[in-house]
Design an enzyme around this catalytic site. Structure first.
Site, PDB file in Angstrom:
ATOM      1  N   ASN A 107      87.628  -0.456-102.240  1.00  0.00           N
ATOM      2  CA  ASN A 107      88.699   0.143-101.442  1.00  0.00           C
ATOM      3  C   ASN A 107      89.505   1.109-102.298  1.00  0.00           C
ATOM      4  OD1 ASN A 107      91.785  -0.616-101.682  1.00  0.00           O
ATOM      5  ND2 ASN A 107      90.619  -2.374-102.470  1.00  0.00           N
ATOM      6  N   PHE A 111      97.931   1.743-101.119  1.00  0.00           N
ATOM      7  CA  PHE A 111      99.181   1.147-100.590  1.00  0.00           C
ATOM      8  C   PHE A 111      99.584   1.713 -99.222  1.00  0.00           C
ATOM      9  CE2 PHE A 111     100.977   0.281-105.157  1.00  0.00           C
ATOM     10  CZ  PHE A 111     100.042  -0.729-105.318  1.00  0.00           C
ATOM     11  N   SER A 170      96.872  -2.040-109.182  1.00  0.00           N
ATOM     12  CA  SER A 170      96.036  -1.369-108.197  1.00  0.00           C
ATOM     13  C   SER A 170      95.492  -0.093-108.827  1.00  0.00           C
ATOM     14  CB  SER A 170      96.842  -1.023-106.949  1.00  0.00           C
ATOM     15  OG  SER A 170      96.091  -0.113-106.180  1.00  0.00           O
ATOM     16  N   ASN A 172      94.465   2.441-107.258  1.00  0.00           N
ATOM     17  CA  ASN A 172      94.491   3.544-106.292  1.00  0.00           C
ATOM     18  C   ASN A 172      95.817   4.291-106.208  1.00  0.00           C
ATOM     19  OD1 ASN A 172      91.793   2.948-105.502  1.00  0.00           O
ATOM     20  ND2 ASN A 172      92.611   1.165-104.425  1.00  0.00           N
ATOM     21  N   THR A 173      96.736   3.976-107.113  1.00  0.00           N
ATOM     22  CA  THR A 173      97.973   4.752-107.225  1.00  0.00           C
ATOM     23  C   THR A 173      97.987   5.297-108.646  1.00  0.00           C
ATOM     24  OG1 THR A 173      99.146   3.382-105.629  1.00  0.00           O
ATOM     25  CG2 THR A 173     100.516   4.607-107.175  1.00  0.00           C
ATOM     26  N   LYS A 208     100.714  -9.199-111.537  1.00  0.00           N
ATOM     27  CA  LYS A 208      99.291  -9.112-111.178  1.00  0.00           C
ATOM     28  C   LYS A 208      98.634  -8.043-112.037  1.00  0.00           C
ATOM     29  CE  LYS A 208      96.057  -8.829-107.379  1.00  0.00           C
ATOM     30  NZ  LYS A 208      95.907  -8.903-105.929  1.00  0.00           N
ATOM     31  N   ASN A 237      93.285  -8.084-110.264  1.00  0.00           N
ATOM     32  CA  ASN A 237      93.104  -7.107-109.189  1.00  0.00           C
ATOM     33  C   ASN A 237      91.645  -6.621-109.195  1.00  0.00           C
ATOM     34  OD1 ASN A 237      93.779  -5.128-107.174  1.00  0.00           O
ATOM     35  ND2 ASN A 237      95.872  -5.179-107.974  1.00  0.00           N
TER      36      ASN A 237
HETATM   37  C1  LIG Z   1      90.805  -3.952 -98.813  1.00  0.00           C
HETATM   38  C2  LIG Z   1      91.579  -4.493 -99.976  1.00  0.00           C
HETATM   39  C3  LIG Z   1      92.930  -4.187-100.120  1.00  0.00           C
HETATM   40  C4  LIG Z   1      93.655  -4.704-101.195  1.00  0.00           C
HETATM   41  N1  LIG Z   1      94.986  -4.408-101.304  1.00  0.00           N
HETATM   42  C5  LIG Z   1      95.714  -4.963-102.309  1.00  0.00           C
HETATM   43  C6  LIG Z   1      97.103  -4.743-102.398  1.00  0.00           C
HETATM   44  O1  LIG Z   1      97.713  -4.077-101.557  1.00  0.00           O
HETATM   45  N2  LIG Z   1      97.770  -5.306-103.437  1.00  0.00           N
HETATM   46  C7  LIG Z   1      97.153  -6.093-104.385  1.00  0.00           C
HETATM   47  O2  LIG Z   1      97.819  -6.591-105.294  1.00  0.00           O
HETATM   48  N3  LIG Z   1      95.829  -6.325-104.302  1.00  0.00           N
HETATM   49  C8  LIG Z   1      95.104  -5.795-103.297  1.00  0.00           C
HETATM   50  N4  LIG Z   1      93.772  -6.051-103.213  1.00  0.00           N
HETATM   51  C9  LIG Z   1      93.115  -6.867-104.271  1.00  0.00           C
HETATM   52  C10 LIG Z   1      93.007  -8.338-103.880  1.00  0.00           C
HETATM   53  O3  LIG Z   1      94.273  -8.919-103.722  1.00  0.00           O
HETATM   54  C11 LIG Z   1      92.218  -9.129-104.957  1.00  0.00           C
HETATM   55  O4  LIG Z   1      92.933  -9.087-106.161  1.00  0.00           O
HETATM   56  C12 LIG Z   1      90.822  -8.573-105.177  1.00  0.00           C
HETATM   57  O5  LIG Z   1      90.247  -8.115-103.985  1.00  0.00           O
HETATM   58  C13 LIG Z   1      89.888  -9.620-105.808  1.00  0.00           C
HETATM   59  O6  LIG Z   1      89.716 -10.740-104.966  1.00  0.00           O
HETATM   60  P1  LIG Z   1      88.423 -10.901-103.986  1.00  0.00           P
HETATM   61  O7  LIG Z   1      87.208 -10.621-104.814  1.00  0.00           O
HETATM   62  O8  LIG Z   1      88.501 -12.291-103.481  1.00  0.00           O
HETATM   63  O9  LIG Z   1      88.613  -9.894-102.906  1.00  0.00           O
HETATM   64  C14 LIG Z   1      93.018  -5.541-102.138  1.00  0.00           C
HETATM   65  C15 LIG Z   1      91.663  -5.860-101.982  1.00  0.00           C
HETATM   66  C16 LIG Z   1      90.951  -5.355-100.919  1.00  0.00           C
HETATM   67  C17 LIG Z   1      89.502  -5.736-100.774  1.00  0.00           C
END
Ligand SMILES: Cc1cc2nc3c(=O)[nH]c(=O)nc-3n(C[C@H](O)[C@H](O)[C@H](O)COP(=O)(O)O)c2cc1C
Length: 349
Positions: A107, A111, A170, A172-173, A208, A237
């Site tokens: 992704n 934000f 993140s 993406n910022t 995080k 993350n």
């Molecule tokens: C579509 C998507 C959006 C995410 N948005 C955020 C976010 O806004 N803030 C954040 O701290 N992590 C965000 N994450 C990261 C997740 O919180 C997590 O740290 C990461 O996906 C690893 O866990 P997983 O493998 O179980 O998905 C996002 C992940 C995905 C897939």
């Protein structure tokens, strides 16, 4: 029934399917039959009592719309956000990619959210007795001072969140991960400490962090966390790196990789930090969890609790009850009386 619904939702682009899922959860939460957790799974994160150690990772409920529904699904705690001061559209679409063959997502949302005022009006509607809920905060993309954004958001969310997560990671910022570096992290966390010290009620502050940094960077983060009384680290993350064994046609899209291919990488960071901190700071393990074995591994490596997101989009909500059922089996097999006894057991032995 759920299988058909899940297949129907997966027939849409990932972002549309997420939007539809949130609407369904919002309006049909009452139809979810909440089960009681086995007492063996009850534990706490930095003093917050939770019925089970499986948390919803940030990003799923960015605007705090479905806390009660996710609690009914069986999560022990729910992290909402990332929320920013102003509403923000995020990056151009498409910006979420399903890597079906790799059980992963990429992704680059950036934000996208409706801003802190909308977030808080939703967050306040949660049923306190239901769910432990944290608030994950981050800066607006066009902010000229990221640290100031964090401070403003921290002040605004302090009285509502059960804990506040400072999202430093993140991908993406642009420039966000730079805040993890020693000088800016020290400035930021020192300011947070001063605010917290001035409050009557003490709330937990979690950082995080990313899975892509060096051991030296993690040493700096740990030292600053100790110095400025950070309560916990969320590891990790998404990753900007791409393992060479990915096969999906979307695997080279830019953004953060989550799901199965992230698991070992985030576990390596968890292992490293657990060995250095020896239980002195709370660790929450995130990244690539798709079953109870993955949860158990993170717990044994040193996580007191875990979070997941990506596997939920592939497996649906049944995953949570299945994980909890199997986790109890593993604990019994290994003669642990409860989940807390298993924390760090791999390192202690
Ligand atoms: C579509 C998507 C959006 C995410 N948005 C955020 C976010 O806004 N803030 C954040 O701290 N992590 C965000 N994450 C990261 C997740 O919180 C997590 O740290 C990461 O996906 C690893 O866990 P997983 O493998 O179980 O998905 C996002 C992940 C995905 C897939």
């Amino acid at each position: 029934m759920e299988k058909h619904l899940l297949n129907f939702l997966k027939s849409f682009q990932p972002e549309t399917s997420h939007f539809l899922t949130i609407q369904l959860l919002k309006y049909f939460a009452f139809t979810i039959n909440q089960k009681k957790d086995d007492p063996m799974l009850s534990t706490s994160i930095a003093g917050l009592k939770i019925n089970n150690p499986i948390g919803l990772a940030a990003g799923f409920d960015k605007n705090a719309e479905v806390i009660n529904a996710m609690s009914r699904i069986g999560f022990g705690f729910i992290e909402c956000g990332t929320t920013t001061i102003k509403p923000q559209y995020g990056n151009p679409k498409p910006r979420i990619f399903r890597l079906e063959e790799d059980n992963a997502l990429i992704n680059r949302l950036g934000f996208n959210n409706k801003g802190i005022d909308n977030f808080l009006s939703n967050f306040k509607k949660r049923k306190q007795e239901n769910a432990i809920a944290g608030i994950n905060i981050g800066p607006n993309k066009d902010s000229d001072n990221f640290i100031k954004d964090y401070i403003t958001l921290f002040e605004k969310t302090y009285s509502d969140g059960d804990y506040i997560t400072i999202n430093l990671s993140s991908p993406n910022t642009e420039g966000l991960r730079e805040i993890q570096k020693i000088d800016s992290l020290n400035t930021l966390t020192n300011e947070l400490k001063i605010i917290k010290d001035s409050k009557e009620y003490k709330k937990n502050i979690f950082l995080k962090i990313d899975p892509d940094s060096t051991e030296r960077d993690y040493d700096d983060i740990i030292n600053i966390a100790y110095k400025n009384n950070i309560d916990g680290l969320i590891i990790s993350n998404t990753s900007t790196e791409r393992p060479s064994n990915l096969t999906s046609r979307f695997c080279l899209e830019s953004g953060g990789l989550s799901g199965k291919p992230l698991r070992d990488k985030s576990n390596d960071v968890l292992r490293l930090i657990a060995a250095k901190t020896k239980g002195e700071i709370l660790l929450i393990g995130v990244g690539g969890i798709s079953n109870a074995k993955d949860v158990y591994q993170k717990i044994k490596l040193g996580a007191s609790a875990v979070q997941l997101y990506t596997a939920l989009t592939f497996e649906g909500s049944k995953l949570i009850e299945n994980i909890k059922r199997d986790l109890v089996k593993f604990l019994k097999q290994d003669n642990f009386k409860n989940i807390e006894q298993a924390v760090c057991s791999e390192i202690k032995n």
